[in-house]
Structures are given as structure tokens and as C-alpha cells.
Design an enzyme around this catalytic site. Sequence first.
Site, PDB file in Angstrom:
ATOM      1  N   GLY A  58       0.745  -1.250   0.061  1.00 62.65           N
ATOM      2  CA  GLY A  58      -0.119   0.067   0.057  1.00 62.65           C
ATOM      3  C   GLY A  58       0.852   1.265   0.129  1.00 62.65           C
ATOM      4  CD1 TRP A  60       4.252   2.994  -5.126  1.00 61.12           C
ATOM      5  CD2 TRP A  60       3.034   3.031  -7.065  1.00 61.12           C
ATOM      6  NE1 TRP A  60       5.039   2.902  -6.078  1.00 61.12           N
ATOM      7  CE2 TRP A  60       4.521   2.865  -7.199  1.00 61.12           C
ATOM      8  CE3 TRP A  60       2.274   2.732  -8.106  1.00 61.12           C
ATOM      9  CZ2 TRP A  60       4.987   2.710  -8.703  1.00 61.12           C
ATOM     10  CZ3 TRP A  60       3.013   2.484  -9.503  1.00 61.12           C
ATOM     11  CH2 TRP A  60       4.200   2.549  -9.747  1.00 61.12           C
ATOM     12  CG  ASP A 124       5.412  -0.870  -8.161  1.00 59.77           C
ATOM     13  OD1 ASP A 124       6.250  -0.993  -8.910  1.00 59.77           O
ATOM     14  OD2 ASP A 124       5.744  -0.853  -6.691  1.00 59.77           O
ATOM     15  CE  LYS A 164       7.541  -3.733 -10.269  1.00 60.11           C
ATOM     16  NZ  LYS A 164       7.662  -3.936  -8.959  1.00 60.11           N
TER      17      LYS A 164
HETATM   18  C1  SAM Z   1       5.949  -4.670  -5.994  1.00 53.40           C
HETATM   19  S1  SAM Z   1       4.527  -4.881  -5.403  1.00 53.40           S
HETATM   20  C2  SAM Z   1       3.520  -3.398  -5.221  1.00 53.40           C
HETATM   21  C3  SAM Z   1       4.061  -2.590  -4.177  1.00 53.40           C
HETATM   22  C4  SAM Z   1       3.334  -1.374  -3.925  1.00 53.40           C
HETATM   23  N1  SAM Z   1       3.239  -0.426  -5.081  1.00 53.40           N
HETATM   24  C5  SAM Z   1       3.377  -0.488  -2.696  1.00 53.40           C
HETATM   25  O1  SAM Z   1       3.922   0.722  -2.889  1.00 53.40           O
HETATM   26  O2  SAM Z   1       3.248  -1.083  -1.580  1.00 53.40           O
HETATM   27  C6  SAM Z   1       3.768  -5.868  -6.439  1.00 53.40           C
HETATM   28  C7  SAM Z   1       2.541  -6.513  -6.178  1.00 53.40           C
HETATM   29  O3  SAM Z   1       1.739  -6.845  -7.618  1.00 53.40           O
HETATM   30  C8  SAM Z   1       0.951  -7.907  -7.063  1.00 53.40           C
HETATM   31  N2  SAM Z   1       0.598  -8.496  -8.128  1.00 53.40           N
HETATM   32  C9  SAM Z   1       1.014  -9.008  -9.283  1.00 53.40           C
HETATM   33  N3  SAM Z   1       0.232  -9.796 -10.162  1.00 53.40           N
HETATM   34  C10 SAM Z   1      -0.942  -9.404  -9.701  1.00 53.40           C
HETATM   35  C11 SAM Z   1      -2.379  -9.637 -10.370  1.00 53.40           C
HETATM   36  N4  SAM Z   1      -2.486 -10.173 -11.330  1.00 53.40           N
HETATM   37  N5  SAM Z   1      -3.570  -9.033  -9.659  1.00 53.40           N
HETATM   38  C12 SAM Z   1      -3.187  -8.387  -8.558  1.00 53.40           C
HETATM   39  N6  SAM Z   1      -2.019  -8.210  -7.923  1.00 53.40           N
HETATM   40  C13 SAM Z   1      -0.944  -8.498  -8.635  1.00 53.40           C
HETATM   41  C14 SAM Z   1       1.635  -8.944  -6.253  1.00 53.40           C
HETATM   42  O4  SAM Z   1       0.778  -9.659  -5.361  1.00 53.40           O
HETATM   43  C15 SAM Z   1       2.463  -7.770  -5.438  1.00 53.40           C
HETATM   44  O5  SAM Z   1       1.908  -7.311  -4.112  1.00 53.40           O
END
Ligand code: SAM
Length: 245
Positions: A58, A60, A124, A164
Site C-alpha cells: 500500500g 503507492w 507497480d 513498472k
Molecule cells: C512490488 S509490489 C507493489 C508495491 C506497491 N506499489 C506498494 O507501494 O506497496 C507488486 C504487487 O503486485 C501484485 N500482483 C502481481 N500480479 C497481480 C495480479 N494479476 N493481480 C493483482 N495483483 C498482482 C503482487 O501480489 C504484489 O503485491
Amino acid sequence: MGRKDSRWLLKRKKDYYYRLAKKLKHRSRAYFKLLQLNEKFNFLKPNNTVLDLGCAPGGWMEAAKEIVGDDGLIIGIDLQKVKPFEDENIIPIQGDFTKERNLKKIREILKSKGRDKFDVVISDASPNISGYWDVDHARSVELVKTALQIATEMLKERGNFVAKVFYGDMVKDLRKLAEKYFDKVYITKPRASRRESAEVYIIAKRFKGKKWEEEDRIEREEKNEEVGELLIKKIKKMRECSNMQ
Ligand SMILES: C[S@@+](CC[C@H](N)C(=O)[O-])C[C@H]1O[C@@H](n2cnc3c(N)ncnc32)[C@H](O)[C@@H]1O
């Protein structure tokens, strides 16, 4: 814990933005990346309605809230459960954004808040890391393409999109695809992104209001896992063949 894991933990503890995020009690170091990207490209504005695809834990959403303020709205979705926010205008839901039923849920929440489109879509999202560089790059590009298609369905005309992507040879075509739907497209890397990491960010500004074309279609119900497994098999086979030659 393996030696590799403890080295990674030690590196993380030494990381400036990781420590700063902990000190300031932000949910992730990614918080700084969004603020730095916005400082340079100004895609988020006060009162905006924002969709965050892949939002856990969370960081972002916290950063977006600082910019959009109390009259803005942020809806986020992630495969992981996100700890609820005290702010009523930050709404995380759990689910896969590549599945139509979850997009329907997002539309319903948006409607219940008296709005029908987003000003900004941010993502992201990271795919599951396979350790095969080419597979991870391909999976990341697929995720961004899906996010881009969702953006063309959910954004207001002149809205913005930020995502990203793991850098590689397919980024060029991804940029071209984004240019079909947005006036201006940039590829960038914020200071808070680790130098050694392969991630870059695509910033697409001013949605043209154009409908997603059939030739760019992505199978939404297709399981990324299956696509990934097939890719891994293909790559293994290609490597075996080239070793035999
Ligand atoms: C690097 S983290 C995001 C960090 C976030 N922007 C933050 O600031 O806290 C990437 C996230 O993408 C999610 N993710 C990847 N593929 C997904 C999908 N198809 N649907 C929902 N979430 C997805 C992963 O579960 C992971 O929690």
C-alpha cells in the site's frame, strides 16, 4: 535461511529508502518511487480518482493520497490482502486484476462513490519471479499490457497511466503500443529504484479516448502461470538445442 537470503536481507537493511520508509512508518520503499515519478511527470493531481493495480502493501496508495487529498479517491487491488487504511477514500480489495469479475467489483465501488471513470491508473505489479530473465521480462510485459488495456477501458479521456516493467527487448514494442492510445509516452527510472534492479517505469500521458483494438487483445481469463510454465519449457528446450550444437 540460505546464505543468499541473508545477504539479500543485509543489503535491504543497508538500503537508504528502505530505512527511510521504516523510519517514517510508510508501508513500503515504493512510496518514494511514486512521489519521485510524480515530481518529474506530474501525472497525479489534487482531487484525482486513482486505480492502483498490484497495490500491496500500500505504499503507492499512501503516496497517491498525499497528492489527491481528502476529495480524491484511491481504489487498489492485489492478490495479497492489504491492511485496511483509516482514510475512507483509500479502498484496497483482494483479487487478480486480470480477471473480469474483479474489474466488475472495481466498477461497482467506483459507482457507489458517485464516479464513473478514473483520472489515473497506476501499476507497480510484479509477476512471480521464475529466475529465468527472459520469462520474467515476458511475464512483466504481459502484466503491463493487461494493465494498459484496463486503463483504456477505465480512464477518462486525457487521463494518465503509469506502470513498472522489467526492462528487456520487448519494452520497445510496449512503448509503441502505449503510443497508440496516449499522446506522450516516456520510459524512466526514479532515484529510489535500486540501480541494479531491472525495473523501469512507463509513463503514458493524456489518454486519446481510443477503444482497445482487437489486434492488441489479451486473453484476460488466461492463467499467467500456465503461460509462464509454457514459456519456461520452451526456453529450456531452446537452451538444450543450442547446447547440443
Ligand atoms: C512490488 S509490489 C507493489 C508495491 C506497491 N506499489 C506498494 O507501494 O506497496 C507488486 C504487487 O503486485 C501484485 N500482483 C502481481 N500480479 C497481480 C495480479 N494479476 N493481480 C493483482 N495483483 C498482482 C503482487 O501480489 C504484489 O503485491
